[in-house]
Design a protein around this motif. Sequence first.
Motif, short mmCIF file in Angstrom:
data_model
loop_
_atom_site.label_atom_id
_atom_site.label_comp_id
_atom_site.label_asym_id
_atom_site.label_seq_id
_atom_site.Cartn_x
_atom_site.Cartn_y
_atom_site.Cartn_z
N UNK A 249 -11.00 49.72 -42.97
CA UNK A 249 -10.72 51.11 -42.65
C UNK A 249 -10.06 51.80 -43.84
N UNK A 250 -9.88 53.11 -43.75
CA UNK A 250 -9.37 53.82 -44.92
C UNK A 250 -7.94 53.38 -45.19
N UNK B 144 -15.42 47.75 -31.83
CA UNK B 144 -15.19 49.20 -31.83
C UNK B 144 -16.38 49.96 -32.40
N UNK B 145 -17.21 49.27 -33.18
CA UNK B 145 -18.24 49.99 -33.93
C UNK B 145 -19.42 50.46 -33.07
N UNK B 146 -19.84 49.67 -32.12
CA UNK B 146 -20.99 50.02 -31.27
C UNK B 146 -22.19 50.49 -32.08
N UNK B 147 -22.72 49.64 -32.94
CA UNK B 147 -23.77 50.09 -33.85
C UNK B 147 -25.10 50.43 -33.18
N UNK C 57 -16.98 51.80 -44.76
CA UNK C 57 -16.27 51.49 -43.52
C UNK C 57 -17.26 51.40 -42.37
N UNK D 240 -11.87 56.92 -39.03
CA UNK D 240 -12.34 55.53 -39.05
C UNK D 240 -12.83 55.08 -37.68
N UNK D 241 -13.61 54.02 -37.69
CA UNK D 241 -14.18 53.52 -36.45
C UNK D 241 -13.11 53.25 -35.39
N UNK E 162 -24.17 45.86 -42.90
CA UNK E 162 -25.03 44.86 -42.27
C UNK E 162 -26.47 44.96 -42.77
N UNK E 163 -26.91 46.20 -42.96
CA UNK E 163 -28.30 46.40 -43.38
C UNK E 163 -28.54 45.93 -44.80
N UNK F 155 -30.45 48.77 -37.29
CA UNK F 155 -29.52 47.89 -37.97
C UNK F 155 -30.23 47.00 -38.99
N UNK G 281 -22.63 49.21 -39.95
CA UNK G 281 -24.09 49.27 -39.88
C UNK G 281 -24.70 49.26 -41.29
#
Lengths: 326, 350
Positions: free
Chosen positions: B41-42, B255-258, B211, A187-188, B217-218, A262, B214
């Motif tokens: 998250x999982x 945390x994602x930093x897309x 999860x 997970x992220x 969001x899209x 995005x 990105x």
Amino acid sequence: MNEAAKILELKNVKQQYKVGFGIGKTKTAHCLSDISFAIEEGKTLGLVGESGSGKTTTTRVVLGIEPPTAGEVSYRGKSLSTYGKKQWKSFREEVQAVFQNPLDSFDPRFCVGQILDEPLSINRKLKREERKKKAAELLEMVGLSPEFADRYPHEFSGGQLQRIAIARALALEPKLLVLDEPVSALDVSVRGQILNLLHDLQKDKKISYLYISHDIASVRYLCDSIAIIYFGQIVEYGSTEQIFENPLHPYTQELLRAGVVTKLTDEVEGTVHEVPSVTAPPPGCPFADRCRYCAESCRVKKPVEYTEDGKGHFTLCRGLDPAKWL
Amino acid sequence: MALLEVKELVTYFPHDKGRVQVVDHVSFTVNERECFGIIGESGCGKSMTATSIMRYTNEVGARIAGGEILFEGRDVLSFNKKQLQDYRGGEVSMIMQNPMSALDPLFTVGDQLIETIRRHTGANKKEAYRKAEEIFTFLGIPTDRMKAYPFELSGGMLQRIAGGIAIGADPKLIIADEPTTALDATVQLQYMQLLKKIQRQTKAAILLISHDIRVIQMMCSRIAVMYAGQIVEEGKTEDIMNKPIHPYTKALLSAANPHAVKVDRISTINGQPPFLLNPASTCRFTDRCEHCTKKCLERNTQMYVGSSIEHLHRCILMAEENEKNEENAADRADERSSEDPGTEERKAAV
């Protein structure tokens, strides 16, 4: 690159497999057609590409699990093909791997203590107590409590298991760590923890990494230089800045774009072009069908020569060099 | 108009010591032709929510303990066997995470698509074949690939076909459970474009579970963020992305930093989500939250209204802060009107 600084080098490595059964039905799968790269001591090389591009085959060759069909893999300047039994043993101590799916890479009947004990009991002359202490140290090093030593793999989450996999790889104080998609199953939130851990370990212990991934963000964070692999060939090689600031090969451009988009645009999409078949590679550039700059000449002749910009940024695209265009 | 309404849904797995409550009083609606996203998250219960909507809970060993699932106003939980068969695949279809295990290895992909079409639309063989051909063209796959078995095709192509099977019977809702997780970055992008195209063409609503911030969001116009079996924040995509309220959402986003920008250190959420055996009704993020106070550990949570009526969240602290701000704003407004009596006179003059 300075010769002495190279810990591992691949020179024109080819890997082919025979597939199919029966007379006249066997074909050759060209999985790696020409791979050359080197990893500097204490640095990280990122190997980036989509599935089926030959990333995992490369790791198998690097780890010495299978010898390459042609070409040479050398570790600290010595070719793996010349290795004797003793040298293999020390090579396997110094080069360790962490794989994608942590649950698959442990014996389910071993508890964590045994998992960490096994490499030590085979390779080190240590007493049981010393090994136990060392295992506890390793767990602490990767941010886990030493009490976990009595538990079994199924009791842990993916992130914890990946930490244990890293602890096992570190048990023998390796010089080179091969990381085959270590975070793509996570997970992220956990992914960041593992990447930070790897980053800190490298600083502490001066380990070299071969980091394999298709996740652009993590590659940018961890790697010093990057090799982009497509259809068994390195299509672009350069430092992380060079690749991200100035991607030259159309495939790299597509990869980076896909990694950071995005917003969906209404692009016209026709038939989806897949990666060509490895048993019947096309005569021209394997990326031609998907390339937006593709010219007729690209389909006829395969690009083999790299162009360099003078600062160590290599690319394998003919289209970008006008002299070779015609 | 609401197509699917989930109200206070509770799903659990029986356990020696009680219940493992994986879906805990989850409520949301999916409107017609909308793309609604669930992110988390999982282990947060997002897939079990989808499983409950499809009523596959018994098959995986879970039980639905309470709540309502209304599809076009009909109660899904009271459907009999016949109704369920029409509902699954006909009205609501599903795209699974792993296309290799979702498709039957013994049948060609064309057969599997035709089977769905014939079962749900009552078309004869010829008509179904023609429709299947149309769908393959729509998916951008050459129609001669209909005779291929799943093992002969790449993951990206199989996932496209799974999408094709999902639209085979013209459903009103498509549940896509992590449809792009097993795919590569470049193929992922193509698949998102395909999903968008499917939505435009078939006018179906999509419930997208992922999860990957990105992806969500899209695609989505509205998002629900799930954590430890509960929805912790819900609202329009731009509100959640730009003005997240709940600390978990904030941590997840950072945390994602897309955009894959260069960072010196990746921000993470420390700790682990709690095990959901007989969970408490206080906040479940307390162990990992940097703002956690005594109040959070004692008081039960509920959904609070955030910046707008559509933006809901489950954070006690943020709700209090919001209240305080509003009071202050009200006070200030009062003060202003009392201090400056001239304003109203001037207004009257205008």
